[in-house]
Design a protein around this motif. Structure first.
Motif, PDB file in Angstrom:
ATOM      1  N   TRP A 130       0.843  -1.187   0.000  1.00 39.05           N
ATOM      2  CA  TRP A 130       0.000   0.000   0.000  1.00 39.05           C
ATOM      3  C   TRP A 130       0.881   1.241   0.000  1.00 39.05           C
ATOM      4  CZ3 TRP A 130      -0.832   4.339   2.914  1.00 39.05           C
ATOM      5  CH2 TRP A 130      -2.042   5.014   2.687  1.00 39.05           C
ATOM      6  N   PRO A 131       0.598   2.298  -0.768  1.00 36.38           N
ATOM      7  CA  PRO A 131      -0.580   2.534  -1.609  1.00 36.38           C
ATOM      8  C   PRO A 131      -0.334   2.209  -3.084  1.00 36.38           C
ATOM      9  CG  PRO A 131       0.624   4.577  -1.358  1.00 36.38           C
ATOM     10  CD  PRO A 131       1.465   3.500  -0.726  1.00 36.38           C
ATOM     11  N   ALA A 132       0.718   1.473  -3.390  1.00 35.45           N
ATOM     12  CA  ALA A 132       1.056   1.197  -4.797  1.00 35.45           C
ATOM     13  C   ALA A 132       0.250  -0.003  -5.312  1.00 35.45           C
ATOM     14  CB  ALA A 132       2.551   0.923  -4.910  1.00 35.45           C
ATOM     15  N   SER A 133       0.211  -0.158  -6.654  1.00 34.14           N
ATOM     16  CA  SER A 133      -0.446  -1.332  -7.243  1.00 34.14           C
ATOM     17  C   SER A 133       0.417  -2.564  -7.041  1.00 34.14           C
ATOM     18  CB  SER A 133      -0.635  -1.141  -8.749  1.00 34.14           C
ATOM     19  OG  SER A 133      -1.363   0.024  -9.007  1.00 34.14           O
ATOM     20  N   GLN A 134      -0.216  -3.723  -7.100  1.00 34.63           N
ATOM     21  CA  GLN A 134       0.528  -4.979  -7.021  1.00 34.63           C
ATOM     22  C   GLN A 134       1.447  -5.110  -8.236  1.00 34.63           C
ATOM     23  OE1 GLN A 134      -1.829  -8.589  -7.059  1.00 34.63           O
ATOM     24  NE2 GLN A 134      -0.190  -9.770  -6.108  1.00 34.63           N
ATOM     25  N   ARG A 135       2.560  -5.803  -8.059  1.00 32.78           N
ATOM     26  CA  ARG A 135       3.533  -6.007  -9.140  1.00 32.78           C
ATOM     27  C   ARG A 135       3.622  -7.471  -9.531  1.00 32.78           C
ATOM     28  NH1 ARG A 135       3.301  -0.588  -8.378  1.00 32.78           N
ATOM     29  NH2 ARG A 135       4.928   0.474  -9.557  1.00 32.78           N
ATOM     30  N   ASP A 136       3.973  -7.703 -10.813  1.00 35.11           N
ATOM     31  CA  ASP A 136       4.359  -9.041 -11.235  1.00 35.11           C
ATOM     32  C   ASP A 136       5.642  -8.939 -12.053  1.00 35.11           C
ATOM     33  OD1 ASP A 136       3.485  -8.128 -13.740  1.00 35.11           O
ATOM     34  OD2 ASP A 136       2.164  -9.831 -14.115  1.00 35.11           O
ATOM     35  N   ALA A 137       6.250 -10.088 -12.337  1.00 36.79           N
ATOM     36  CA  ALA A 137       7.496 -10.117 -13.117  1.00 36.79           C
ATOM     37  C   ALA A 137       7.534 -11.395 -13.941  1.00 36.79           C
ATOM     38  CB  ALA A 137       8.711 -10.060 -12.189  1.00 36.79           C
ATOM     39  N   LEU A 138       8.143 -11.300 -15.113  1.00 39.33           N
ATOM     40  CA  LEU A 138       8.353 -12.457 -15.972  1.00 39.33           C
ATOM     41  C   LEU A 138       9.843 -12.449 -16.290  1.00 39.33           C
ATOM     42  CD1 LEU A 138       6.785 -14.616 -17.760  1.00 39.33           C
ATOM     43  CD2 LEU A 138       7.061 -12.987 -19.612  1.00 39.33           C
ATOM     44  N   PHE A 139      10.549 -13.512 -15.906  1.00 42.19           N
ATOM     45  CA  PHE A 139      12.004 -13.468 -16.088  1.00 42.19           C
ATOM     46  C   PHE A 139      12.584 -14.855 -16.347  1.00 42.19           C
ATOM     47  CE2 PHE A 139      11.125 -13.866 -11.520  1.00 42.19           C
ATOM     48  CZ  PHE A 139      12.006 -14.843 -11.094  1.00 42.19           C
ATOM     49  N   TRP A 140      13.684 -14.868 -17.103  1.00 46.10           N
ATOM     50  CA  TRP A 140      14.434 -16.121 -17.223  1.00 46.10           C
ATOM     51  C   TRP A 140      15.406 -16.220 -16.060  1.00 46.10           C
ATOM     52  CZ3 TRP A 140      19.512 -14.897 -17.492  1.00 46.10           C
ATOM     53  CH2 TRP A 140      19.936 -13.819 -18.276  1.00 46.10           C
ATOM     54  N   SER A 141      15.776 -17.438 -15.748  1.00 46.17           N
ATOM     55  CA  SER A 141      16.696 -17.695 -14.650  1.00 46.17           C
ATOM     56  C   SER A 141      17.694 -18.737 -15.126  1.00 46.17           C
ATOM     57  CB  SER A 141      15.896 -18.213 -13.447  1.00 46.17           C
ATOM     58  OG  SER A 141      16.739 -18.397 -12.325  1.00 46.17           O
ATOM     59  N   HIS A 142      18.968 -18.453 -14.907  1.00 47.97           N
ATOM     60  CA  HIS A 142      20.013 -19.360 -15.419  1.00 47.97           C
ATOM     61  C   HIS A 142      21.080 -19.573 -14.362  1.00 47.97           C
ATOM     62  CE1 HIS A 142      23.178 -21.119 -17.764  1.00 47.97           C
ATOM     63  NE2 HIS A 142      23.881 -20.009 -17.862  1.00 47.97           N
ATOM     64  N   VAL A 143      21.422 -20.830 -14.115  1.00 49.24           N
ATOM     65  CA  VAL A 143      22.488 -21.144 -13.162  1.00 49.24           C
ATOM     66  C   VAL A 143      23.673 -21.711 -13.930  1.00 49.24           C
ATOM     67  CG1 VAL A 143      21.540 -23.469 -12.640  1.00 49.24           C
ATOM     68  CG2 VAL A 143      23.060 -22.341 -10.993  1.00 49.24           C
ATOM     69  N   ARG A 144      24.880 -21.270 -13.573  1.00 52.30           N
ATOM     70  CA  ARG A 144      26.067 -21.801 -14.247  1.00 52.30           C
ATOM     71  C   ARG A 144      27.294 -21.834 -13.330  1.00 52.30           C
ATOM     72  NH1 ARG A 144      28.117 -17.608 -18.825  1.00 52.30           N
ATOM     73  NH2 ARG A 144      26.208 -18.388 -19.801  1.00 52.30           N
TER      74      ARG A 144
END
Ligand code: 18C
Length: 247
Positions: A130-144
């Motif tokens: 609050w008071p901001a809007s909810q957030r989402d994220a779309l991301f790639w994830s890479h382990v090396r």
């Protein structure tokens, strides 16, 4: 049995072939290489990192930055953790099976694509502030694996037509995160839970994607980043207790 954790699930020591033929490979390789290199660079020098949190071996720095009036302060954290390896740290950070157990900002997590044993695409929604809007994220994830007992996970925002941005209640945020870990043990000894120490460099840049009050945002990350790093490293130590060390 001593084999309480399946070795094949640990981050692979070399890049999975299935990743190198994927359309995202070139971007994943370039950004991961840049991020890992930057993670191990110091915070001294002229570029103005400011210390904002310190506890035991943990130090957190930020640089104040705004893009189009939105706070996008880069964060850099350093920590040292005993009794777990870089590979184990990265295993628990990368593998979605454990995420709800340590990630306290999460509301939902969906696996969008399993590219290979070392790369995935995720959609996540976060708790609303609050008071901001909810957030989402779309991301790639890479382990090396990198040189000399070093492993790293890089997460970076991407797009997917099945997950369009800003169509529902959420505003899409943009994230670049790197957790880079390097293990050390005394020269001439065999690595074990008793003598291994892992240095962690965690770098994060989040663009909130839409209006968010600067004061609230800075107050939230000053609280949430230290909470995350302490909780996550403690979680990995707990999970590894009594299990054979995986280097
Ligand atoms: O790296 C971390 N986690 C990984 C696996 O989940 C992955 C995640 C990256 C997303 C980071 C962005 C998180 C935004 C969360 C917003 C809501 C938080 C609510 C908390 C209240 C209980 O790489 C560990 C990530 C640790 C995250 C610490 C918080 C960072 C906050 C950054 C500012 C967010 C701006 C948007 C919200 C605006 C609110 C005023």
């Amino acid at each position: 049995s001593v084999h309480t954790r399946d070795q094949v699930e640990l981050p692979p020591p070399a890049i999975d072939n299935r990743l190198t033929v994927h359309s995202l490979w070139q971007e994943i390789d370039r950004i991961s290489t840049e991020q890992i290199q930057a993670a191990f660079e110091g915070v001294g020098g002229e570029i103005g990192w400011q210390l904002f949190a310190e506890e035991g071996d943990m130090r957190m720095y930020r640089r104040e930055m705004e893009v189009d009036g939105m706070v996008t302060d880069p964060l850099k954290a350093m920590h040292k953790v005993r009794g777990v390896s870089a590979r184990e740290m990265c295993h628990y950070f990368f593998n979605p099976r454990y995420r709800y157990e340590w990630e306290t900002t999460l509301e939902t997590m969906t696996i969008v694509e399993e590219i290979s044993s070392d790369a995935m695409v995720f959609h996540q929604t976060f708790k609303r502030i609050w008071p901001a809007s909810q957030r989402d994220a779309l991301f790639w994830s890479h382990v090396r694996a990198a040189d000399g007992h070093t492993y790293a996970v890089t997460n970076h925002s991407t797009v997917n037509s099945d997950y369009p941005a800003n169509t529902g209640a959420c505003i899409r945020l943009f994230v670049t995160v790197c957790l880079a870990c390097r293990s050390e043990y005394p020269r001439g000894q065999t690595p074990s839970r008793d003598n291994v120490t892992t240095s962690i460099a965690y770098c994060s840049t989040v663009n909130p994607g839409g209006w968010a009050p600067a004061g609230v945002l800075r107050a939230v990350y000053k609280r949430e980043y230290p909470k995350f790093l302490k909780r996550f490293t403690g979680y990995v130590q707990e999970q590894c207790r009594g299990k054979p060390l995986a280097m």
